[in-house]
Motif scaffolding. Structure first.
Motif, PDB file in Angstrom:
ATOM      1  N   GLY A  78       0.794  -1.218   0.000  1.00  0.00           N
ATOM      2  CA  GLY A  78       0.000   0.000   0.000  1.00  0.00           C
ATOM      3  C   GLY A  78       0.830   1.273   0.000  1.00  0.00           C
ATOM      4  N   ASN A  79       2.120   1.168   0.265  1.00  0.00           N
ATOM      5  CA  ASN A  79       2.997   2.331   0.211  1.00  0.00           C
ATOM      6  C   ASN A  79       3.388   2.615  -1.229  1.00  0.00           C
ATOM      7  OD1 ASN A  79       3.102   2.902   3.002  1.00  0.00           O
ATOM      8  ND2 ASN A  79       4.557   1.234   3.298  1.00  0.00           N
ATOM      9  N   ILE A  80       4.088   3.722  -1.422  1.00  0.00           N
ATOM     10  CA  ILE A  80       4.499   4.130  -2.767  1.00  0.00           C
ATOM     11  C   ILE A  80       5.987   4.415  -2.752  1.00  0.00           C
ATOM     12  CG2 ILE A  80       4.183   5.859  -4.579  1.00  0.00           C
ATOM     13  CD1 ILE A  80       1.375   6.306  -3.155  1.00  0.00           C
ATOM     14  N   GLU A  81       6.709   3.791  -3.681  1.00  0.00           N
ATOM     15  CA  GLU A  81       8.128   4.094  -3.832  1.00  0.00           C
ATOM     16  C   GLU A  81       8.244   5.406  -4.610  1.00  0.00           C
ATOM     17  OE1 GLU A  81      11.833   1.432  -5.005  1.00  0.00           O
ATOM     18  OE2 GLU A  81      10.577   1.928  -6.750  1.00  0.00           O
ATOM     19  N   VAL A  82       9.121   6.287  -4.132  1.00  0.00           N
ATOM     20  CA  VAL A  82       9.331   7.597  -4.755  1.00  0.00           C
ATOM     21  C   VAL A  82      10.780   7.682  -5.212  1.00  0.00           C
ATOM     22  CG1 VAL A  82       9.232  10.090  -4.410  1.00  0.00           C
ATOM     23  CG2 VAL A  82       7.647   8.601  -3.164  1.00  0.00           C
ATOM     24  N   HIS A  83      10.979   8.131  -6.441  1.00  0.00           N
ATOM     25  CA  HIS A  83      12.319   8.289  -6.998  1.00  0.00           C
ATOM     26  C   HIS A  83      12.386   9.671  -7.655  1.00  0.00           C
ATOM     27  CE1 HIS A  83      15.447   6.900 -10.184  1.00  0.00           C
ATOM     28  NE2 HIS A  83      16.028   7.502  -9.182  1.00  0.00           N
ATOM     29  N   THR A  97      19.928  11.808  -7.608  1.00  0.00           N
ATOM     30  CA  THR A  97      18.681  11.095  -7.366  1.00  0.00           C
ATOM     31  C   THR A  97      18.536  10.805  -5.888  1.00  0.00           C
ATOM     32  OG1 THR A  97      19.682   8.936  -7.707  1.00  0.00           O
ATOM     33  CG2 THR A  97      18.737   9.999  -9.642  1.00  0.00           C
ATOM     34  N   VAL A  98      17.294  10.691  -5.475  1.00  0.00           N
ATOM     35  CA  VAL A  98      16.987  10.315  -4.102  1.00  0.00           C
ATOM     36  C   VAL A  98      15.763   9.411  -4.137  1.00  0.00           C
ATOM     37  CG1 VAL A  98      15.567  12.379  -3.660  1.00  0.00           C
ATOM     38  CG2 VAL A  98      16.633  11.173  -1.740  1.00  0.00           C
ATOM     39  N   ARG A  99      15.819   8.381  -3.326  1.00  0.00           N
ATOM     40  CA  ARG A  99      14.681   7.450  -3.230  1.00  0.00           C
ATOM     41  C   ARG A  99      14.017   7.620  -1.877  1.00  0.00           C
ATOM     42  NH1 ARG A  99      14.260   3.856  -7.321  1.00  0.00           N
ATOM     43  NH2 ARG A  99      16.108   3.545  -8.594  1.00  0.00           N
ATOM     44  N   GLY A 100      12.709   7.478  -1.896  1.00  0.00           N
ATOM     45  CA  GLY A 100      11.952   7.611  -0.666  1.00  0.00           C
ATOM     46  C   GLY A 100      10.746   6.694  -0.679  1.00  0.00           C
ATOM     47  N   LEU A 101       9.969   6.826   0.358  1.00  0.00           N
ATOM     48  CA  LEU A 101       8.770   6.017   0.523  1.00  0.00           C
ATOM     49  C   LEU A 101       7.635   6.920   0.969  1.00  0.00           C
ATOM     50  CD1 LEU A 101       8.046   2.972   0.338  1.00  0.00           C
ATOM     51  CD2 LEU A 101       8.322   2.897   2.819  1.00  0.00           C
ATOM     52  N   ALA A 102       6.497   6.777   0.330  1.00  0.00           N
ATOM     53  CA  ALA A 102       5.314   7.555   0.700  1.00  0.00           C
ATOM     54  C   ALA A 102       4.269   6.602   1.263  1.00  0.00           C
ATOM     55  CB  ALA A 102       4.759   8.295  -0.506  1.00  0.00           C
ATOM     56  N   ARG A 103       3.550   7.114   2.256  1.00  0.00           N
ATOM     57  CA  ARG A 103       2.440   6.340   2.813  1.00  0.00           C
ATOM     58  C   ARG A 103       1.188   7.207   2.811  1.00  0.00           C
ATOM     59  NH1 ARG A 103       1.374   7.696   8.150  1.00  0.00           N
ATOM     60  NH2 ARG A 103       2.991   8.993   9.093  1.00  0.00           N
ATOM     61  N   ALA A 111      -5.380  11.239  -1.182  1.00  0.00           N
ATOM     62  CA  ALA A 111      -4.835  12.521  -1.627  1.00  0.00           C
ATOM     63  C   ALA A 111      -3.867  13.138  -0.618  1.00  0.00           C
ATOM     64  CB  ALA A 111      -5.967  13.505  -1.912  1.00  0.00           C
ATOM     65  N   LYS A 112      -3.788  12.594   0.572  1.00  0.00           N
ATOM     66  CA  LYS A 112      -2.860  13.108   1.582  1.00  0.00           C
ATOM     67  C   LYS A 112      -1.855  12.008   1.906  1.00  0.00           C
ATOM     68  CE  LYS A 112      -6.122  16.257   3.778  1.00  0.00           C
ATOM     69  NZ  LYS A 112      -6.841  16.596   5.026  1.00  0.00           N
ATOM     70  N   LEU A 113      -0.598  12.317   1.659  1.00  0.00           N
ATOM     71  CA  LEU A 113       0.465  11.342   1.898  1.00  0.00           C
ATOM     72  C   LEU A 113       1.547  11.964   2.765  1.00  0.00           C
ATOM     73  CD1 LEU A 113      -0.372  11.150  -1.449  1.00  0.00           C
ATOM     74  CD2 LEU A 113       0.798   9.024  -1.040  1.00  0.00           C
ATOM     75  N   LYS A 114       2.347  11.101   3.352  1.00  0.00           N
ATOM     76  CA  LYS A 114       3.569  11.494   4.049  1.00  0.00           C
ATOM     77  C   LYS A 114       4.708  10.835   3.280  1.00  0.00           C
ATOM     78  CE  LYS A 114       2.301  13.577   7.993  1.00  0.00           C
ATOM     79  NZ  LYS A 114       2.774  14.876   8.432  1.00  0.00           N
ATOM     80  N   VAL A 115       5.715  11.627   2.928  1.00  0.00           N
ATOM     81  CA  VAL A 115       6.855  11.126   2.167  1.00  0.00           C
ATOM     82  C   VAL A 115       8.090  11.190   3.044  1.00  0.00           C
ATOM     83  CG1 VAL A 115       8.247  11.417   0.089  1.00  0.00           C
ATOM     84  CG2 VAL A 115       5.817  11.939   0.025  1.00  0.00           C
ATOM     85  N   GLN A 118      14.491  10.385   4.385  1.00  0.00           N
ATOM     86  CA  GLN A 118      15.500  10.072   5.394  1.00  0.00           C
ATOM     87  C   GLN A 118      14.781   9.856   6.721  1.00  0.00           C
ATOM     88  OE1 GLN A 118      18.382  13.161   6.006  1.00  0.00           O
ATOM     89  NE2 GLN A 118      19.653  11.900   7.307  1.00  0.00           N
ATOM     90  N   TRP A 119      14.966   8.683   7.293  1.00  0.00           N
ATOM     91  CA  TRP A 119      14.322   8.366   8.555  1.00  0.00           C
ATOM     92  C   TRP A 119      14.909   9.246   9.631  1.00  0.00           C
ATOM     93  CZ3 TRP A 119      15.644   6.543  13.389  1.00  0.00           C
ATOM     94  CH2 TRP A 119      14.580   6.114  14.170  1.00  0.00           C
ATOM     95  N   PRO A 120      14.157   9.796  10.557  1.00  0.00           N
ATOM     96  CA  PRO A 120      12.725   9.624  10.797  1.00  0.00           C
ATOM     97  C   PRO A 120      11.882  10.766  10.245  1.00  0.00           C
ATOM     98  CG  PRO A 120      13.691  10.620  12.737  1.00  0.00           C
ATOM     99  CD  PRO A 120      14.800  10.480  11.699  1.00  0.00           C
ATOM    100  N   PHE A 121      12.414  11.555   9.336  1.00  0.00           N
ATOM    101  CA  PHE A 121      11.740  12.763   8.877  1.00  0.00           C
ATOM    102  C   PHE A 121      10.752  12.467   7.755  1.00  0.00           C
ATOM    103  CE2 PHE A 121      16.042  13.795  10.326  1.00  0.00           C
ATOM    104  CZ  PHE A 121      15.724  14.571  11.432  1.00  0.00           C
ATOM    105  N   GLU A 122       9.550  13.014   7.898  1.00  0.00           N
ATOM    106  CA  GLU A 122       8.512  12.871   6.884  1.00  0.00           C
ATOM    107  C   GLU A 122       8.008  14.245   6.483  1.00  0.00           C
ATOM    108  OE1 GLU A 122       6.001   8.860   7.481  1.00  0.00           O
ATOM    109  OE2 GLU A 122       5.591  10.402   8.983  1.00  0.00           O
ATOM    110  N   GLY A 123       7.578  14.354   5.247  1.00  0.00           N
ATOM    111  CA  GLY A 123       6.988  15.600   4.771  1.00  0.00           C
ATOM    112  C   GLY A 123       5.609  15.349   4.198  1.00  0.00           C
TER     113      GLY A 123
END
Length: 187
Positions: A78-83, A97-103, A111-115, A118-123
């Motif tokens: 259910g998460n989304i890989e972000v590149h 490039t940077v890879r991340g994970l969105a939930r 329509a509202k996600l947290k990306v 770098q752990w533990p920071f989310e935006g």
């Protein structure tokens, strides 16, 4: 005859009056921003794929970036890989490039996600507008410090860009500070 005593005003009632007056002045003079709303629903599988950044509000992590792209890939959990990719100084410059994970934080709308890059920071990543054919999108943060205009193509038509910019302005974003991202003419 006794001398009448003059009572000095107490500190606390005077301080409370100043505080109340200050709060009232602040409430009347601050610019009220409309409640930030997202699109009613996002099909994350249709949203997946490559997006080109057309414009953004200044971000420290994107300084000097051109030819910015973001790719999203839904995962089985259910998460989304972000590149994200950024070319420094020119569209042909070196790529970072940077890879991340969105939930998803609002499963009713997606329509509202947290990306998180770098752990533990989310935006926050809120999808504020989305073309019915998933060709362009307006993404922002609830504090209105982050704003991105995205397109499936490296260039976005002037009418679509003008509409998204105006929508962002009406939502309380400082569109006068937008940086228009240099993208290649064709890939």
């Amino acid at each position: 005859m006794a001398t009448p005593r003059i009572r000095k005003p107490s500190f606390w009632p005077a301080a409370a009056a100043v505080l109340a007056t200050s709060a009232a002045v602040y409430a009347l003079t601050r610019r009220r921003r409309p409640k930030l709303t997202t699109v009613p629903h996002v099909d994350l599988h249709r949203y997946a794929g490559r997006w080109y950044e057309i414009a953004r509000l200044p971000q420290r992590f994107e300084q000097g970036c051109t030819h910015v792209t973001a790719e999203y890939r839904p995962l089985a959990d259910g998460n989304i890989e972000v590149h994200n990719t950024c070319h420094q100084d020119s569209v042909n410059g070196p790529a970072e490039t940077v890879r991340g994970l969105a939930r998803v934080v609002d499963p009713k709308t997606n329509a509202k996600l947290k990306v998180q890059f770098q752990w533990p920071f989310e935006g926050d990543y809120w999808i504020l507008a989305l073309d019915e054919h998933y060709r362009f999108a307006l993404v922002g943060t609830p504090d209105r410090k982050g704003l991105w205009i995205l397109s499936r193509e490296p260039q976005l038509s002037h009418p679509a860009l003008a509409n998204l910019t105006e929508m962002a302005r009406q939502k309380g974003f400082a569109v006068d500070k937008l940086i228009y991202t240099q993208q290649p003419e064709a890939e």
